[in-house]
Design an enzyme around this catalytic site. Structure first.
Site, PDB file in Angstrom:
ATOM      1  N   GLY A 256      -0.767  21.512   0.470  1.00 22.49           N
ATOM      2  CA  GLY A 256      -1.622  22.157  -0.691  1.00 22.49           C
ATOM      3  C   GLY A 256      -3.121  22.117  -0.702  1.00 22.49           C
TER       4      GLY A 256
ATOM      5  N   ASP B 137       0.310  16.938 -11.258  1.00 22.94           N
ATOM      6  CA  ASP B 137       1.571  17.215 -12.135  1.00 22.94           C
ATOM      7  C   ASP B 137       1.813  16.012 -13.114  1.00 22.94           C
ATOM      8  OD1 ASP B 137       3.502  19.771 -12.697  1.00 22.94           O
ATOM      9  OD2 ASP B 137       4.601  17.737 -13.086  1.00 22.94           O
TER      10      ASP B 137
ATOM     11  N   PHE C 109       4.058  26.672 -13.775  1.00 19.36           N
ATOM     12  CA  PHE C 109       4.172  26.571 -12.408  1.00 19.36           C
ATOM     13  C   PHE C 109       3.075  27.466 -11.661  1.00 19.36           C
ATOM     14  CE2 PHE C 109       5.797  27.061  -7.954  1.00 19.36           C
ATOM     15  CZ  PHE C 109       5.604  25.795  -7.505  1.00 19.36           C
TER      16      PHE C 109
ATOM     17  N   LYS D 290      -2.496  18.995 -14.824  1.00 20.73           N
ATOM     18  CA  LYS D 290      -1.833  19.393 -15.809  1.00 20.73           C
ATOM     19  C   LYS D 290      -1.669  18.455 -16.681  1.00 20.73           C
ATOM     20  CE  LYS D 290       1.199  22.664 -13.390  1.00 20.73           C
ATOM     21  NZ  LYS D 290       2.674  22.750 -12.763  1.00 20.73           N
TER      22      LYS D 290
ATOM     23  N   GLU E 152      -6.812  16.548  -3.676  1.00 16.26           N
ATOM     24  CA  GLU E 152      -5.363  17.080  -3.888  1.00 16.26           C
ATOM     25  C   GLU E 152      -5.253  18.435  -4.602  1.00 16.26           C
ATOM     26  OE1 GLU E 152      -2.527  17.366  -3.303  1.00 16.26           O
ATOM     27  OE2 GLU E 152      -1.503  15.711  -4.206  1.00 16.26           O
ATOM     28  N   ASP E 153      -4.355  19.202  -4.407  1.00 14.76           N
ATOM     29  CA  ASP E 153      -4.254  20.411  -4.806  1.00 14.76           C
ATOM     30  C   ASP E 153      -4.033  20.236  -6.432  1.00 14.76           C
ATOM     31  OD1 ASP E 153      -1.611  19.605  -4.644  1.00 14.76           O
ATOM     32  OD2 ASP E 153      -1.012  21.602  -3.734  1.00 14.76           O
TER      33      ASP E 153
HETATM   34  P1  IMP Z   1       3.136  15.231  -9.191  1.00 16.80           P
HETATM   35  O1  IMP Z   1       3.450  13.879  -8.302  1.00 16.80           O
HETATM   36  O2  IMP Z   1       4.214  15.433 -10.275  1.00 16.80           O
HETATM   37  O3  IMP Z   1       1.713  14.578  -9.729  1.00 16.80           O
HETATM   38  O4  IMP Z   1       3.298  16.247  -8.114  1.00 16.80           O
HETATM   39  C1  IMP Z   1       2.037  16.804  -7.441  1.00 16.80           C
HETATM   40  C2  IMP Z   1       2.523  17.695  -6.596  1.00 16.80           C
HETATM   41  O5  IMP Z   1       3.538  18.862  -6.823  1.00 16.80           O
HETATM   42  C3  IMP Z   1       1.576  18.384  -5.919  1.00 16.80           C
HETATM   43  O6  IMP Z   1       0.719  17.819  -4.881  1.00 16.80           O
HETATM   44  C4  IMP Z   1       2.121  19.725  -5.639  1.00 16.80           C
HETATM   45  O7  IMP Z   1       2.298  19.641  -4.227  1.00 16.80           O
HETATM   46  C5  IMP Z   1       3.450  19.946  -6.266  1.00 16.80           C
HETATM   47  N1  IMP Z   1       3.108  20.548  -7.477  1.00 16.80           N
HETATM   48  C6  IMP Z   1       3.114  20.321  -8.981  1.00 16.80           C
HETATM   49  N2  IMP Z   1       2.848  21.261  -9.673  1.00 16.80           N
HETATM   50  C7  IMP Z   1       2.813  22.305  -9.131  1.00 16.80           C
HETATM   51  C8  IMP Z   1       2.521  23.753  -9.203  1.00 16.80           C
HETATM   52  O8  IMP Z   1       2.598  24.311 -10.369  1.00 16.80           O
HETATM   53  N3  IMP Z   1       2.725  24.555  -8.127  1.00 16.80           N
HETATM   54  C9  IMP Z   1       2.817  24.261  -6.891  1.00 16.80           C
HETATM   55  N4  IMP Z   1       3.158  22.893  -6.412  1.00 16.80           N
HETATM   56  C10 IMP Z   1       3.042  22.143  -7.556  1.00 16.80           C
HETATM   57 MG    MG Z   2       0.818  18.677  -2.888  1.00 11.62          MG
END
Ligand code: IMP
Ligand code: MG
Length: 178
Positions: A48, A106, A155, A134, A102-103
């Site tokens: 990402g 979440d 999303f 987020k 990081e992109d």
């Molecule tokens: P986390 O571990 O829940 O913080 O998830 C992070 C990862 O989930 C990111 O590196 C993304 O690859 C993916 N992700 C979370 N939210 C989104 C979104 O809104 N669109 C696309 N990918 C997302």
């Molecule tokens: Mg990612």
């Protein structure tokens, strides 16, 4: 384009390329100020973050290096334990100033794991830099030093972010319509 269609979902324009460019420039300026005279190592998290990392790095004027890393998941020896390893890291980070790029953050669990794993290799510092955050979904205490934009819980796709592998190619960011 105001809306795009990917597989079975429709997405509407949420963040323009111009706004992204403004915020990425701001983050780069902060980094140029904070790392003046130093030589940070950017670790861009694939897939990402590749678009963000490329735009960010081209705005850095401090000496810097980049590597592209990935968190690989596999079933560990411990029962039910998910072990996640960093792959693609070929540089010795001991004593280095590391910036994880990081992109999107979440829940924050991916980033937390990344930072913990990196710290076991004794870098001088580990900073977190994310394009999007987020706040409404964050489940961990993360010290996010650099963040281009905070967003709602919906999303998102575009500018490197994908929906089932699709949508990374758009220069604007789009939000899913339910
Ligand atoms: P986390 O571990 O829940 O913080 O998830 C992070 C990862 O989930 C990111 O590196 C993304 O690859 C993916 N992700 C979370 N939210 C989104 C979104 O809104 N669109 C696309 N990918 C997302
Ligand atoms: Mg990612």
């Amino acid at each position: 384009m105001q809306t795009i269609r990917l597989k079975d979902n429709t997405f509407t324009m949420a963040i323009t390329a111009e706004e992204l460019e403004r915020q990425v420039s701001r983050v780069a300026s902060e980094m140029n100020r904070d790392y003046e005279g130093q030589r940070p190592l950017l670790l861009a998290v694939l897939n990402g973050a590749f678009v963000f990392a490329a735009d960010l790095m081209r705005r850095l004027t401090v000496d810097c290096e980049v590597e592209f890393v990935k968190l690989a998941s596999y079933q560990g020896e411990r029962s039910g334990g998910q072990v996640r390893d960093i792959i693609g890291l070929h540089t010795d980070i001991e004593g280095r100033q590391v910036i994880v790029v990081e992109d999107i953050i979440d829940t924050g669990l991916t980033m937390l794991h990344m930072v913990e794993t990196l710290k076991s290799r004794h870098p001088a510092s580990v900073d977190i830099c994310t394009l999007l955050l987020k706040p409404g979904k964050l489940q961990t205490k993360l010290d996010v030093r650099y963040c281009a934009m905070e967003v709602a819980d919906d999303f998102l796709v575009g500018y490197g972010l994908d929906y089932d592998g699709l949508g990374r190619n758009y220069k604007d960011i789009y939000s899913i319509i339910h």
